[in-house]
Design a protein around this motif. Structure first.
Motif, short mmCIF file in Angstrom:
data_model
loop_
_atom_site.label_atom_id
_atom_site.label_comp_id
_atom_site.label_asym_id
_atom_site.label_seq_id
_atom_site.Cartn_x
_atom_site.Cartn_y
_atom_site.Cartn_z
N ARG A 57 -6.82 -1.70 -4.66
CA ARG A 57 -6.39 -0.32 -4.51
C ARG A 57 -7.13 0.60 -5.47
NH1 ARG A 57 -2.29 2.22 -1.58
NH2 ARG A 57 -2.17 4.34 -2.34
N ARG A 109 5.02 13.44 3.15
CA ARG A 109 6.02 12.54 3.72
C ARG A 109 6.91 11.98 2.61
NH1 ARG A 109 1.35 8.44 5.44
NH2 ARG A 109 0.53 8.04 3.37
N ARG A 135 -5.83 11.43 1.46
CA ARG A 135 -6.73 10.31 1.15
C ARG A 135 -7.57 9.96 2.38
NH1 ARG A 135 -5.68 7.09 -3.43
NH2 ARG A 135 -6.15 5.13 -2.38
N THR A 173 -11.81 20.62 -8.34
CA THR A 173 -11.35 20.65 -6.96
C THR A 173 -10.07 19.85 -6.74
OG1 THR A 173 -12.58 18.66 -6.34
CG2 THR A 173 -13.75 20.75 -6.21
N GLY A 174 -9.72 18.98 -7.70
CA GLY A 174 -8.56 18.11 -7.48
C GLY A 174 -8.89 16.93 -6.60
N GLY A 175 -10.13 16.88 -6.10
CA GLY A 175 -10.56 15.75 -5.28
C GLY A 175 -11.24 14.69 -6.13
N ALA A 176 -11.58 13.57 -5.48
CA ALA A 176 -12.23 12.49 -6.21
C ALA A 176 -13.03 11.64 -5.25
CB ALA A 176 -11.18 11.63 -6.92
N MET A 206 9.03 17.29 0.38
CA MET A 206 8.87 16.04 -0.39
C MET A 206 7.66 16.12 -1.31
SD MET A 206 10.55 13.27 -0.79
CE MET A 206 9.16 12.18 -1.10
N MET A 207 7.11 14.97 -1.59
CA MET A 207 6.06 14.87 -2.61
C MET A 207 4.71 15.35 -2.08
SD MET A 207 7.66 13.21 -5.11
CE MET A 207 9.41 13.45 -4.88
N GLY A 209 -10.88 18.90 -2.12
CA GLY A 209 -9.66 18.46 -2.80
C GLY A 209 -9.08 17.14 -2.31
N MET A 210 -9.87 16.40 -1.54
CA MET A 210 -9.36 15.12 -1.03
C MET A 210 -9.80 13.97 -1.93
SD MET A 210 -10.21 15.71 2.98
CE MET A 210 -9.99 17.34 3.70
N GLU A 211 -9.04 12.88 -1.86
CA GLU A 211 -9.44 11.65 -2.55
C GLU A 211 -10.19 10.78 -1.54
OE1 GLU A 211 -5.95 9.95 -4.35
OE2 GLU A 211 -5.90 11.54 -5.88
N VAL A 212 -11.45 10.52 -1.85
CA VAL A 212 -12.32 9.83 -0.90
C VAL A 212 -12.61 8.41 -1.39
CG1 VAL A 212 -14.54 9.88 0.28
CG2 VAL A 212 -13.42 12.03 -0.36
N ARG A 222 0.78 15.61 -2.28
CA ARG A 222 -0.28 14.78 -2.88
C ARG A 222 -1.59 15.06 -2.15
NH1 ARG A 222 -1.61 10.92 0.56
NH2 ARG A 222 -0.15 10.29 2.17
N PRO A 223 -2.74 14.67 -2.75
CA PRO A 223 -4.00 14.91 -2.05
C PRO A 223 -4.10 14.05 -0.79
CG PRO A 223 -4.35 14.35 -4.38
CD PRO A 223 -2.92 14.08 -4.08
N ASP A 282 -4.12 2.77 1.95
CA ASP A 282 -3.10 3.62 2.59
C ASP A 282 -3.64 5.03 2.85
OD1 ASP A 282 -0.70 4.28 3.76
OD2 ASP A 282 0.31 4.74 1.85
N ALA A 325 0.83 -1.20 0.00
CA ALA A 325 0.00 0.00 0.00
C ALA A 325 0.86 1.26 0.00
CB ALA A 325 -0.93 0.00 1.22
#
Ligand SMILES: Nc1nc2c(ncn2[C@@H]2O[C@H](COP(=O)(O)OP(=O)(O)O)[C@@H](O)[C@H]2O)c(=O)[nH]1
Ligand SMILES: [Mg+2]
Lengths: 317, 135
Positions: free
Chosen positions: A109, B135, B7, A86-89, B1-2, B33-36, B4-5, B56, A16
């Motif tokens: 995943r 991170r 999660r 929004t950059g979200g999903a 560092m990287m 703007g989050m990945e749900v 990213r959205p 993750d 993961a």
């Protein structure tokens, strides 16, 4: 324990975390793949694609359960679009496969497209490699098959299953050319509904059998009732056999690897040029001259390559 | 560092059959703007924890209406501990009486947002507590 050791010990948390790193293009994940690349390439990678709502996730769930009965282990990658605003999903494919979550022989995943076209293809490719090192027998990649990046992803799989439903014929006609060509197997899912046979005939008419030695089958399925799933799985396996016997698998993989290496070289060259802010400044000065019409873009490019002392790279390409 | 959205996994355990609250939460997080990762209704704590590990996620958001929060939430936290997951933020939302909150927090739930709390407050809280995403 480091990530490599944990991956080799089949630790799902390491898988993961490595996929998270792949998604954000963390160079550390490349080092891991470099060390373990020899373990990749053995899994049968299957793309599940098609318009929204045709039952791709439901079908994947059933196919995976059939494979689990045979004792095969499976990795599943579920791709959904990122909102451009929004950059979200919202990644909701897991809803159809919740009881696979606790199966130790399955790793699922969800991935968002995150805007950048080539980025997703790269991240999925890396995720596939991580899952192969994790030693799964089959990998499923579900995408909503309309955009270019989704098509790019399925180009890298062994077998592509295009999932349609009664009435999809019109949608398909409206879709861009190229969508039909990527299907190795066509499924008319929801065959419990009216019009499945007609859609099957429409699709068969659209398929150009001209010079193909694999004739894409069109199968009617009722995924929610588990109807014809075993038959579909047989066809999926037949396709892999066909690829292996005709050496098309090796040809396809060799071609994909060539493209990958070329892309990587291209990226490295570009990066090495613009690594130095000096070169970037030089380029910006030239662009200004092009803006004011003191120079044309072609001469500016030639001069840039000269000034940056990269003529060799430019000519070699 | 990287960069990213963030999660987030939004889960709705328990046997009661509607997930409107969870869906409102999921959309609000996406719009922030989050990945749900949305897993739908009637999840067992085992399913939730396994999904959260494979995805993750930075945040595990659990919506509860059934009144079973005092058993379900601590069970999720316990399973995460067993899997040695320490960097995941666990938040709860829904119909949870105020007097239960201190004990839930003691057991390892990071924060509780009772029903009626504007989603913007939960979003603020998540953003504040997810700086490690770099991170
Ligand atoms: N009638 C019928 N509905 C189905 C069948 N397979 C899936 N569905 C339903 O179609 C909807 C979309 O399914 P889903 O798997 O999420 O589609 P996806 O968007 O292509 O992944 C869900 O409500 C499923 O229950 C089927 O064989 N027959
Ligand atoms: Mg789906």
């Amino acid at each position: 324990m480091d990530l490599i050791e944990r991956l080799l010990n089949k630790d799902k948390r390491a898988v993961a975390r490595l996929i998270t790193m792949a998604e954000s293009h963390d160079p550390k994940v490349i080092e891991v793949i470099k060390k373990l690349y020899y373990k990749t390439g053995h899994a049968h990678v299957i793309g599940i694609t098609g318009p929204p709502g045709t039952g791709k996730s439901t079908l994947t769930d059933k196919l995976v359960k059939a494979l689990r009965k045979e004792g095969k282990s499976v990795g599943i990658i579920l791709v959904d679009p990122t909102s451009p605003f929004t950059g979200g999903a919202i990644l909701g494919d897991r809803i159809r496969m919740n009881d696979l979550s606790t199966d130790p022989g399955v790793f699922i995943r969800s991935m968002a497209t995150r805007g950048h076209l080539g980025g997703l293809t790269k991240a999925v490719k890396t995720a596939v490699r991580i899952l192969e090192i994790y030693e799964v027998d089959y990998i499923f990649i579900e995408t909503v098959g309309v955009g270019q990046s989704e098509i790019d992803i399925v180009r890298n799989v062994d077998t592509t299953v295009m999932v349609l439903m009664p009435g999809s014929g019109d949608d398909i006609q409206a879709l861009k050319a190229g969508v039909m060509e990527i299907g190795d197997i066509f499924v008319i899912n929801k065959a419990d509904r009216e019009g499945a046979q007609r859609t099957k005939l429409e699709i068969e008419m659209m398929l150009d059998y001209g010079n193909l030695d694999w004739r894409p089958p069109v199968e009617k399925i009722v995924a929610i009732e588990n109807k014809n799933i075993d038959k579909l799985l047989e066809i999926v396996k037949e396709h892999k056999n066909y690829l292996q016997q005709t050496r098309n698998l090796q040809k396809r993989r060799a071609q994909n690897l060539k493209h990958e290496v070329m892309d990587l070289i291209y990226q490295k060259v570009i990066d090495s040029i613009f690594d130095s802010s000096e070169n970037e400044k030089k380029m910006n000065r030239l662009v200004e001259k092009v803006m004011t019409k003191d120079m044309d873009p072609y001469s500016a490019t030639e001069l840039a390559l000269e000034e940056m002392d990269l003529k060799k790279i430019g000519h070699n390409k | 560092m990287m960069d990213r959205p963030i999660r987030v996994l939004v889960a709705k355990p328990g046997l009661d059959g509607h997930d409107r609250g969870a869906k409102v939460m999921a959309r609000a997080f996406r719009d922030a703007g989050m990945e749900v990762i949305y897993t739908g209704l009637r999840q067992t704590p085992e399913q939730i924890v396994n999904a959260a590990i494979q995805e993750d996620v930075d945040v595990l958001a659990i919506s509860i209406l059934s009144g079973a929060h005092n058993t379900l939430l601590p069970r999720v936290v316990r399973l995460l501990k067993e899997e040695e997951i320490e960097d995941m933020l666990v938040i709860g939302g829904g119909v949870i009486p105020n007097e239960d909150i201190p004990r839930l927090k003691e057991q390892g739930i990071s924060e509780i947002f009772t029903s009626g709390t504007p989603t913007s407050i939960a979003i603020e809280y998540i953003k504040e507590n997810c700086r490690h995403v770099l991170r």
